[in-house]
Design a protein around this motif. Structure first.
Motif, short mmCIF file in Angstrom:
data_model
loop_
_atom_site.label_atom_id
_atom_site.label_comp_id
_atom_site.label_asym_id
_atom_site.label_seq_id
_atom_site.Cartn_x
_atom_site.Cartn_y
_atom_site.Cartn_z
N VAL A 14 0.84 -1.20 0.00
CA VAL A 14 0.00 0.00 0.00
C VAL A 14 0.87 1.24 0.00
O VAL A 14 0.64 2.18 -0.77
CB VAL A 14 -0.98 0.00 1.20
N MET A 15 1.90 1.27 0.85
CA MET A 15 2.78 2.44 0.92
C MET A 15 3.45 2.69 -0.43
O MET A 15 3.55 3.83 -0.88
CB MET A 15 3.85 2.25 2.01
N ASN A 50 -16.73 -3.55 10.94
CA ASN A 50 -15.66 -4.52 10.70
C ASN A 50 -14.26 -3.94 10.95
O ASN A 50 -13.40 -4.61 11.50
CB ASN A 50 -15.76 -5.11 9.30
N VAL A 51 -14.02 -2.70 10.54
CA VAL A 51 -12.69 -2.12 10.68
C VAL A 51 -12.80 -0.60 10.78
O VAL A 51 -13.68 0.01 10.18
CB VAL A 51 -11.77 -2.53 9.50
N LEU A 52 -11.91 -0.03 11.58
CA LEU A 52 -11.81 1.43 11.70
C LEU A 52 -10.34 1.81 11.58
O LEU A 52 -9.45 1.06 11.99
CB LEU A 52 -12.34 1.91 13.05
N SER A 53 -10.10 2.98 11.01
CA SER A 53 -8.71 3.45 10.88
C SER A 53 -8.60 4.87 11.43
O SER A 53 -9.54 5.66 11.36
CB SER A 53 -8.28 3.41 9.41
N PHE A 54 -7.42 5.14 11.99
CA PHE A 54 -7.14 6.43 12.60
C PHE A 54 -5.75 6.87 12.17
O PHE A 54 -4.82 6.06 12.16
CB PHE A 54 -7.18 6.32 14.13
N SER A 55 -5.61 8.13 11.83
CA SER A 55 -4.32 8.66 11.39
C SER A 55 -3.86 9.80 12.27
O SER A 55 -4.66 10.64 12.66
CB SER A 55 -4.41 9.17 9.95
N TYR A 56 -2.56 9.80 12.56
CA TYR A 56 -1.92 10.86 13.34
C TYR A 56 -0.63 11.25 12.62
O TYR A 56 0.45 10.85 13.03
CB TYR A 56 -1.59 10.36 14.75
N GLY A 57 -0.77 11.93 11.51
CA GLY A 57 0.41 12.28 10.72
C GLY A 57 0.95 11.05 10.01
O GLY A 57 0.29 10.51 9.14
N VAL A 58 2.15 10.60 10.41
CA VAL A 58 2.75 9.44 9.75
C VAL A 58 2.56 8.16 10.57
O VAL A 58 3.14 7.13 10.26
CB VAL A 58 4.24 9.66 9.43
N GLU A 59 1.77 8.24 11.63
CA GLU A 59 1.45 7.05 12.42
C GLU A 59 -0.04 6.78 12.32
O GLU A 59 -0.85 7.71 12.33
CB GLU A 59 1.88 7.24 13.88
N HIS A 60 -0.37 5.51 12.23
CA HIS A 60 -1.76 5.12 11.99
C HIS A 60 -2.13 3.92 12.86
O HIS A 60 -1.30 3.06 13.12
CB HIS A 60 -1.95 4.75 10.52
N VAL A 89 -6.45 -3.84 3.79
CA VAL A 89 -6.04 -3.02 2.64
C VAL A 89 -6.95 -1.79 2.54
O VAL A 89 -6.48 -0.67 2.34
CB VAL A 89 -6.06 -3.83 1.33
N HIS A 90 -8.24 -1.99 2.72
CA HIS A 90 -9.22 -0.90 2.66
C HIS A 90 -8.86 0.17 3.72
O HIS A 90 -8.78 1.36 3.40
CB HIS A 90 -10.62 -1.47 2.91
N HIS A 94 -7.40 4.07 3.38
CA HIS A 94 -8.01 5.22 4.06
C HIS A 94 -6.94 6.07 4.75
O HIS A 94 -6.98 7.30 4.65
CB HIS A 94 -9.04 4.77 5.10
N VAL A 95 -6.01 5.43 5.45
CA VAL A 95 -5.01 6.22 6.18
C VAL A 95 -4.03 6.93 5.25
O VAL A 95 -3.34 7.85 5.68
CB VAL A 95 -4.26 5.41 7.27
N THR A 96 -4.00 6.52 3.98
CA THR A 96 -3.16 7.24 3.01
C THR A 96 -3.91 8.39 2.36
O THR A 96 -3.37 9.06 1.48
CB THR A 96 -2.62 6.31 1.91
N GLY A 97 -5.16 8.60 2.78
CA GLY A 97 -5.90 9.76 2.31
C GLY A 97 -7.04 9.48 1.37
O GLY A 97 -7.77 10.41 1.00
#
Length: 128
Positions: A14-15, A50-60, A89-90, A94-97
């Motif tokens: 993904v990255m 099913n899944v949740l994502s959280f972003s804090y700059g470059v940490e997720h 993957v989904h 999300h955390v990549t924007g």
């Protein structure tokens, strides 16, 4: 369901696809109660998901609810392993924007990337 090595490989793919580098992800398997609390607190939706994502700059952080994922995989008649990979993957996209709720173009881009990444990583290219 997936080893930490496999999760790391998905993250690396993904990255690479998204042109990101030096970002970290923490994936946790959580209970239905925990995912429901997180969903209520951060998305104002009082329901399990099913899944949740959280972003804090470059940490997720990614919270995956395995009981929900297992139930949904059974309902869709797909392998739990493939479905969990897709959910990760989904969330990683999300955390990549990317956000499928923003526009149909972005939703299509996410679906296409999910399929490419799933194939590349050796999983069946199922979709949400």
């Amino acid at each position: 369901v997936l080893s930490s090595t496999e999760v790391g490989q998905l993250w690396a793919i993904v990255m690479n696809k998204r042109g990101h580098a030096d970002e970290q992800v923490n994936v946790q398997i959580v209970s239905e109660d925990t995912i429901r609390e997180l969903n209520a607190q951060y998305r104002e939706k009082d329901a399990s998901t099913n899944v949740l994502s959280f972003s804090y700059g470059v940490e997720h952080d990614i919270a995956l609810c395995l009981p929900v994922a297992e139930r949904e995989a059974a309902e869709r008649s797909v392998q739990v392993r493939d479905y969990v990979a897709l959910l990760l993957v989904h969330a990683m996209l999300h955390v990549t924007g990317l956000d499928h709720e923003r526009s149909e173009d972005e939703a299509e881009e996410m679906r296409n990337l999910e399929q490419q990444i799933m194939r590349f990583a050796g999983f069946h290219p199922i979709s949400l």
